[in-house]
Design an enzyme around this catalytic site. Structure first.
Site, PDB file in Angstrom:
ATOM      1  N   VAL A   1     -22.849   1.238  12.967  1.00 49.69           N
ATOM      2  CA  VAL A   1     -22.827   2.529  14.140  1.00 49.69           C
ATOM      3  C   VAL A   1     -21.981   2.221  15.259  1.00 49.69           C
ATOM      4  O   VAL A   1     -21.851   3.200  15.947  1.00 49.69           O
ATOM      5  CB  VAL A   1     -24.243   2.317  14.474  1.00 49.69           C
ATOM      6  CG1 VAL A   1     -25.352   2.560  13.353  1.00 49.69           C
ATOM      7  CG2 VAL A   1     -24.631   0.930  15.372  1.00 49.69           C
ATOM      8  N   ARG A   2     -20.919   1.381  15.015  1.00 46.57           N
ATOM      9  CA  ARG A   2     -19.856   1.190  16.189  1.00 46.57           C
ATOM     10  C   ARG A   2     -18.747   2.266  15.759  1.00 46.57           C
ATOM     11  O   ARG A   2     -17.813   2.564  16.585  1.00 46.57           O
ATOM     12  CB  ARG A   2     -19.229  -0.274  16.252  1.00 46.57           C
ATOM     13  CG  ARG A   2     -20.266  -1.104  16.740  1.00 46.57           C
ATOM     14  CD  ARG A   2     -19.686  -2.552  16.712  1.00 46.57           C
ATOM     15  NE  ARG A   2     -18.421  -2.639  17.376  1.00 46.57           N
ATOM     16  CZ  ARG A   2     -17.785  -3.799  17.214  1.00 46.57           C
ATOM     17  NH1 ARG A   2     -18.106  -4.453  16.508  1.00 46.57           N
ATOM     18  NH2 ARG A   2     -16.593  -3.663  18.063  1.00 46.57           N
ATOM     19  N   HIS A   3     -18.811   2.837  14.503  1.00 39.86           N
ATOM     20  CA  HIS A   3     -17.807   3.759  14.224  1.00 39.86           C
ATOM     21  C   HIS A   3     -18.116   5.194  15.058  1.00 39.86           C
ATOM     22  O   HIS A   3     -18.968   5.984  14.354  1.00 39.86           O
ATOM     23  CB  HIS A   3     -17.539   3.823  12.685  1.00 39.86           C
ATOM     24  CG  HIS A   3     -17.098   2.581  12.085  1.00 39.86           C
ATOM     25  ND1 HIS A   3     -15.599   2.485  12.156  1.00 39.86           N
ATOM     26  CD2 HIS A   3     -17.760   1.629  11.606  1.00 39.86           C
ATOM     27  CE1 HIS A   3     -15.499   1.119  11.518  1.00 39.86           C
ATOM     28  NE2 HIS A   3     -16.614   0.660  11.405  1.00 39.86           N
ATOM     29  N   ARG A   4     -17.372   5.643  15.987  1.00 40.08           N
ATOM     30  CA  ARG A   4     -17.845   6.487  16.855  1.00 40.08           C
ATOM     31  C   ARG A   4     -17.852   8.044  16.275  1.00 40.08           C
ATOM     32  O   ARG A   4     -18.823   8.768  16.516  1.00 40.08           O
ATOM     33  CB  ARG A   4     -16.932   6.528  17.903  1.00 40.08           C
ATOM     34  CG  ARG A   4     -17.190   5.207  18.942  1.00 40.08           C
ATOM     35  CD  ARG A   4     -18.366   4.768  19.407  1.00 40.08           C
ATOM     36  NE  ARG A   4     -18.310   3.730  20.443  1.00 40.08           N
ATOM     37  CZ  ARG A   4     -18.497   2.583  20.102  1.00 40.08           C
ATOM     38  NH1 ARG A   4     -18.739   2.138  18.810  1.00 40.08           N
ATOM     39  NH2 ARG A   4     -18.418   1.360  21.090  1.00 40.08           N
TER      40      ARG A   4
ATOM     41  N   GLN B   1     -31.121   6.402  10.439  1.00 37.05           N
ATOM     42  CA  GLN B   1     -31.454   4.916  10.028  1.00 37.05           C
ATOM     43  C   GLN B   1     -33.193   4.880   9.884  1.00 37.05           C
ATOM     44  O   GLN B   1     -33.618   5.495  10.665  1.00 37.05           O
ATOM     45  CB  GLN B   1     -30.823   3.885  10.928  1.00 37.05           C
ATOM     46  CG  GLN B   1     -31.066   2.462  10.387  1.00 37.05           C
ATOM     47  CD  GLN B   1     -30.386   1.440  11.231  1.00 37.05           C
ATOM     48  OE1 GLN B   1     -29.792   1.726  12.265  1.00 37.05           O
ATOM     49  NE2 GLN B   1     -30.235   0.211  10.834  1.00 37.05           N
TER      50      GLN B   1
ATOM     51  N   GLN C   1     -37.773   0.897  12.405  1.00 37.16           N
ATOM     52  CA  GLN C   1     -38.618  -0.008  12.425  1.00 37.16           C
ATOM     53  C   GLN C   1     -39.958   0.454  13.400  1.00 37.16           C
ATOM     54  O   GLN C   1     -40.832  -0.006  13.623  1.00 37.16           O
ATOM     55  CB  GLN C   1     -38.261  -1.328  12.992  1.00 37.16           C
ATOM     56  CG  GLN C   1     -37.208  -1.838  11.929  1.00 37.16           C
ATOM     57  CD  GLN C   1     -36.630  -3.370  12.252  1.00 37.16           C
ATOM     58  OE1 GLN C   1     -36.814  -3.760  13.542  1.00 37.16           O
ATOM     59  NE2 GLN C   1     -36.622  -4.118  11.281  1.00 37.16           N
TER      60      GLN C   1
ATOM     61  N   HIS D   1     -10.451   4.745   7.395  1.00 36.82           N
ATOM     62  CA  HIS D   1     -10.451   3.680   8.560  1.00 36.82           C
ATOM     63  C   HIS D   1     -11.344   2.741   8.551  1.00 36.82           C
ATOM     64  O   HIS D   1     -11.018   1.700   8.566  1.00 36.82           O
ATOM     65  CB  HIS D   1     -10.565   4.552   9.820  1.00 36.82           C
ATOM     66  CG  HIS D   1     -10.588   3.633  11.084  1.00 36.82           C
ATOM     67  ND1 HIS D   1      -9.719   2.888  11.478  1.00 36.82           N
ATOM     68  CD2 HIS D   1     -11.842   3.355  11.733  1.00 36.82           C
ATOM     69  CE1 HIS D   1      -9.857   2.027  12.640  1.00 36.82           C
ATOM     70  NE2 HIS D   1     -11.600   2.536  12.584  1.00 36.82           N
TER      71      HIS D   1
ATOM     72  N   ARG E   1     -13.105  -3.051   7.180  1.00 37.91           N
ATOM     73  CA  ARG E   1     -14.120  -3.701   6.959  1.00 37.91           C
ATOM     74  C   ARG E   1     -13.943  -4.436   5.402  1.00 37.91           C
ATOM     75  O   ARG E   1     -15.134  -4.901   5.072  1.00 37.91           O
ATOM     76  CB  ARG E   1     -15.429  -2.918   6.821  1.00 37.91           C
ATOM     77  CG  ARG E   1     -15.852  -1.877   8.361  1.00 37.91           C
ATOM     78  CD  ARG E   1     -16.093  -3.083   9.110  1.00 37.91           C
ATOM     79  NE  ARG E   1     -16.760  -2.525  10.437  1.00 37.91           N
ATOM     80  CZ  ARG E   1     -16.987  -3.077  11.661  1.00 37.91           C
ATOM     81  NH1 ARG E   1     -16.885  -4.396  11.559  1.00 37.91           N
ATOM     82  NH2 ARG E   1     -17.403  -2.429  12.722  1.00 37.91           N
TER      83      ARG E   1
END
Length: 308
Positions: A184-187, A193, A196, A274, A279
């Site tokens: 989720v850091r990939h803006r 998701q 919970q 990217h 990753r």
């Protein structure tokens, strides 16, 4: 407790479904309520979430349109600085790709802009329920501005540079929450998701158990793996005990990063390239690299331009 393997699934089958079907299928992952999908549940589900302001669901379907207009009108459109749209000059006009959310917000913010009104008019004609309160049927549109929807097979046939920018792909991952925190850091991506907060893992559809993802770091049967397994069993026991007196959103505070989660990542091929480059090197998080290497191989098999 349940131990599962990490996995991924490309959502290209949903690309062939209607927008409402796609949005519902993605949106229900948050609540794990896929069992409530029926032949006529999609539109009410999406309209309800939109009315609540849950706009992230509306990011899970994109539309590509070609706008034929004058150079001056194209310049006015660029001056609007449209948010979350991919915009390219194409065949003397504009090629636009954006999510349902991006077109809705553009229609609200710039309703009098000629190219915007023409594009929204086309989209509202196809899916009026998505643009209620944004576009009024029959509203005047500049006849000099022509807009058409670009089919997916046409997008697939675009030159590589445009293909990378305008072809979006959704991938559903089953991973641990440490990996999802990194994803989720990939803006520029959109995400949905498993929550919970809403999911009660003591219920029958979850088998009354918490699921954890097998750790890549420890060999099964090793002392380290036994320590990890005992820790997960203890976390599950504490979670289930808290559920006797607390809500899922309170009980989840004792759950660890190893918990299984389902997350959809939706973005352009350009952004996927990217992500893969970031990753998959040997210095990447091993849990992330484990799953992303497989996704990278599948992307390369589908699109030659992704293999470089």
């Amino acid at each position: 407790m349940i131990v599962v393997e990490p996995s991924f699934e490309f959502q290209d089958k949903l690309d062939a479904a209607g927008i409402a079907v796609r949005l519902e299928a993605c949106g229900r992952i948050c609540y794990k309520s896929e069992d409530k999908i029926t032949e006529d549940s999609a539109v009410p589900f999406v309209k309800r979430l939109a009315s609540y302001g849950h706009n992230s669901v509306l990011e899970m379907a994109v539309v590509t349109v070609q706008v034929d207009c004058t150079e001056q009108e194209a310049g006015r459109f660029f001056a609007l600085q449209p948010k979350f749209l991919v915009v390219d000059q194409y065949q003397g006009g504009l090629l636009l790709t954006g999510s349902v959310r991006s077109f809705r917000e553009l229609g609200k913010r710039c309703p009098d802009a000629g190219a915007v009104r023409a594009a929204i008019a086309l989209l509202a004609e196809r899916h009026p329920w998505l643009y209620e309160g944004i576009y009024e049927a029959g509203a005047a549109v500049d006849p000099a501005i022509r807009v058409r929807k670009v089919r997916l097979d046409e997008v697939e046939s675009l030159p590589d540079e445009l293909l990378m920018r305008h072809r979006y792909m959704g991938v559903k991952f089953i991973v641990n929450r440490a990996v999802s925190h990194e994803l989720v850091r990939h803006r520029t991506c959109s995400f949905l998701q498993e929550s919970q907060r809403y999911c009660n893992y003591n219920r029958e559809k979850f088998g009354g158990q918490v699921s954890f993802v097998r750790p890549v770091f420890f060999r099964e049967g090793s002392e380290e793996y036994r320590i990890w397994l005992a820790a997960m069993q203890e976390a599950e026991a504490r979670y289930l005990k808290l559920l006797e007196t607390s809500s899922p959103q309170a009980a989840r505070t004792v759950l660890p990063n190893s918990c299984k989660t389902e997350i959809i990542v939706y973005c352009s091929l350009e952004e996927w390239r990217h992500i893969i480059r970031l990753r998959t090197p040997k210095n990447a998080d091993p849990s992330m690299r484990e799953i992303m290497l497989g996704a990278a191989e599948e992307f390369a098999g589908r699109y030659a331009v992704m293999g470089g």
